[in-house]
Design a protein around this motif. Structure first.
Motif, PDB file in Angstrom:
ATOM      1  N   ASN A 149      32.943  24.898  10.085  1.00 13.79           N
ATOM      2  CA  ASN A 149      32.359  26.217   8.982  1.00 13.79           C
ATOM      3  C   ASN A 149      31.342  26.817   9.117  1.00 13.79           C
ATOM      4  OD1 ASN A 149      31.901  26.377   6.452  1.00 13.79           O
ATOM      5  ND2 ASN A 149      32.804  24.848   5.540  1.00 13.79           N
ATOM      6  N   PRO A 150      30.938  28.277   8.673  1.00  7.60           N
ATOM      7  CA  PRO A 150      29.780  29.047   9.199  1.00  7.60           C
ATOM      8  C   PRO A 150      29.416  28.148   8.326  1.00  7.60           C
ATOM      9  CG  PRO A 150      32.345  30.773   8.930  1.00  7.60           C
ATOM     10  CD  PRO A 150      32.686  28.756   9.223  1.00  7.60           C
ATOM     11  N   LYS A 151      29.514  28.625   6.465  1.00 11.08           N
ATOM     12  CA  LYS A 151      28.445  27.633   5.826  1.00 11.08           C
ATOM     13  C   LYS A 151      27.601  26.535   6.463  1.00 11.08           C
ATOM     14  CE  LYS A 151      30.771  29.077   2.076  1.00 11.08           C
ATOM     15  NZ  LYS A 151      30.856  29.250   0.235  1.00 11.08           N
ATOM     16  N   ALA A 152      28.281  25.642   6.932  1.00  5.21           N
ATOM     17  CA  ALA A 152      27.376  24.394   8.000  1.00  5.21           C
ATOM     18  C   ALA A 152      26.907  24.701   9.429  1.00  5.21           C
ATOM     19  CB  ALA A 152      29.357  23.459   7.766  1.00  5.21           C
ATOM     20  N   GLY A 153      27.543  25.581  10.091  1.00  8.56           N
ATOM     21  CA  GLY A 153      27.076  25.781  11.264  1.00  8.56           C
ATOM     22  C   GLY A 153      25.974  26.736  11.467  1.00  8.56           C
ATOM     23  N   THR A 154      25.588  28.620  10.431  1.00  8.52           N
ATOM     24  CA  THR A 154      24.699  29.052  10.442  1.00  8.52           C
ATOM     25  C   THR A 154      24.017  28.507  10.506  1.00  8.52           C
ATOM     26  OG1 THR A 154      26.747  30.339   9.737  1.00  8.52           O
ATOM     27  CG2 THR A 154      23.941  31.291   9.435  1.00  8.52           C
ATOM     28  N   PRO A 183      16.502  17.264  12.696  1.00 10.00           N
ATOM     29  CA  PRO A 183      15.982  16.585  11.734  1.00 10.00           C
ATOM     30  C   PRO A 183      17.231  15.113  11.091  1.00 10.00           C
ATOM     31  CG  PRO A 183      15.698  18.080  11.344  1.00 10.00           C
ATOM     32  CD  PRO A 183      15.318  18.500  11.724  1.00 10.00           C
ATOM     33  N   ASP A 184      17.056  14.152  10.774  1.00 11.05           N
ATOM     34  CA  ASP A 184      18.266  13.609   9.873  1.00 11.05           C
ATOM     35  C   ASP A 184      18.901  14.489   9.050  1.00 11.05           C
ATOM     36  OD1 ASP A 184      17.771  11.908  11.653  1.00 11.05           O
ATOM     37  OD2 ASP A 184      17.076  10.280  10.424  1.00 11.05           O
ATOM     38  N   ASP A 185      18.326  14.951   8.244  1.00 14.32           N
ATOM     39  CA  ASP A 185      19.171  15.993   7.141  1.00 14.32           C
ATOM     40  C   ASP A 185      20.143  17.012   7.238  1.00 14.32           C
ATOM     41  OD1 ASP A 185      16.612  17.423   7.774  1.00 14.32           O
ATOM     42  OD2 ASP A 185      16.461  18.577   5.188  1.00 14.32           O
ATOM     43  N   GLN A 186      19.831  17.177   9.570  1.00 12.69           N
ATOM     44  CA  GLN A 186      20.207  18.436   8.884  1.00 12.69           C
ATOM     45  C   GLN A 186      21.751  18.108  10.162  1.00 12.69           C
ATOM     46  OE1 GLN A 186      17.663  21.250  11.226  1.00 12.69           O
ATOM     47  NE2 GLN A 186      18.188  22.340  10.055  1.00 12.69           N
ATOM     48  N   LEU A 187      21.739  16.982  11.072  1.00 16.15           N
ATOM     49  CA  LEU A 187      22.812  16.556  10.996  1.00 16.15           C
ATOM     50  C   LEU A 187      24.115  16.462  10.692  1.00 16.15           C
ATOM     51  CD1 LEU A 187      21.043  13.215  12.946  1.00 16.15           C
ATOM     52  CD2 LEU A 187      21.516  15.424  13.952  1.00 16.15           C
ATOM     53  N   THR A 188      24.308  16.637   9.153  1.00 16.28           N
ATOM     54  CA  THR A 188      25.080  15.722   8.064  1.00 16.28           C
ATOM     55  C   THR A 188      26.597  16.963   8.154  1.00 16.28           C
ATOM     56  OG1 THR A 188      24.194  15.469   6.370  1.00 16.28           O
ATOM     57  CG2 THR A 188      26.451  16.387   5.769  1.00 16.28           C
ATOM     58  N   PRO A 189      26.546  18.135   8.965  1.00 14.14           N
ATOM     59  CA  PRO A 189      27.762  18.691   9.893  1.00 14.14           C
ATOM     60  C   PRO A 189      27.861  18.425  10.920  1.00 14.14           C
ATOM     61  CG  PRO A 189      25.429  20.478   8.647  1.00 14.14           C
ATOM     62  CD  PRO A 189      25.599  19.206   8.762  1.00 14.14           C
ATOM     63  N   LEU A 190      27.029  17.647  11.396  1.00 12.19           N
ATOM     64  CA  LEU A 190      27.465  17.469  12.889  1.00 12.19           C
ATOM     65  C   LEU A 190      28.255  16.629  12.554  1.00 12.19           C
ATOM     66  CD1 LEU A 190      24.253  17.948  15.122  1.00 12.19           C
ATOM     67  CD2 LEU A 190      26.553  19.362  15.237  1.00 12.19           C
ATOM     68  N   ALA A 191      28.720  15.407  11.813  1.00 12.57           N
ATOM     69  CA  ALA A 191      29.339  14.644  11.039  1.00 12.57           C
ATOM     70  C   ALA A 191      30.767  14.541  10.798  1.00 12.57           C
ATOM     71  CB  ALA A 191      28.524  13.528  10.467  1.00 12.57           C
ATOM     72  N   ALA A 192      31.108  15.796  10.894  1.00 15.76           N
ATOM     73  CA  ALA A 192      32.176  16.165   9.966  1.00 15.76           C
ATOM     74  C   ALA A 192      33.537  15.753  10.961  1.00 15.76           C
ATOM     75  CB  ALA A 192      32.602  17.721   9.811  1.00 15.76           C
ATOM     76  N   PRO A 193      33.130  15.664  12.372  1.00 12.32           N
ATOM     77  CA  PRO A 193      34.485  15.556  12.713  1.00 12.32           C
ATOM     78  C   PRO A 193      35.125  13.887  12.310  1.00 12.32           C
ATOM     79  CG  PRO A 193      33.666  16.108  14.143  1.00 12.32           C
ATOM     80  CD  PRO A 193      32.682  16.257  12.862  1.00 12.32           C
TER      81      PRO A 193
END
Length: 128
Positions: free
Chosen positions: A58-63, A107-117
């Protein structure tokens, strides 16, 4: 295996891939490809157990991640492997978001998109 997370699905590879793909799309991700490694092996005159990799993002999450740390693009879009290990059902494997975060000092606040799977897999495996 270091840096990976795995769960067992009660369903076989094709059914599990379909369920994860459906969850990804329902949550706004675009499925870019499903790589069928067993089919590729068969085309090369070889055999291997059913193994498919779903590539989605999702580009909105990964960009924003790539803007903060351009090197993270090597790990995006996200991937989930589903394989037959000879036992009932299949194994579902993806990268541990904490491992990826550590690699790029995110930082922890940027890990959310990586937790999508993990979230998509949980939802897909709960569908019976």
């Amino acid at each position: 295996m270091k840096g990976l997370m795995t769960r067992r699905s009660e369903r076989g590879v094709p059914e599990t891939v379909a369920a994860i793909r459906s969850q990804a799309e329902q949550h706004g991700a675009k499925v870019i490809a499903v790589v069928d490694h067993a089919a590729a092996a068969q085309a090369a005159g070889m055999s291997m157990p059913a193994t498919q990799v779903i590539i989605f993002g999702n580009p909105k999450a990964g960009t924003p991640l790539m803007q903060a740390v351009p090197e993270v693009a090597i790990d995006l879009p996200l991937r989930v492997m589903v394989r037959d290990d000879g036992q009932p059902g299949s194994l579902v494997t993806w990268q541990d978001p904490a491992y990826v975060g550590d690699r790029y000092d995110l930082p922890d606040d940027q890990l959310t998109p990586l937790a999508a799977p993990e979230h998509l897999i949980a939802a897909a495996l709960e569908q019976a």
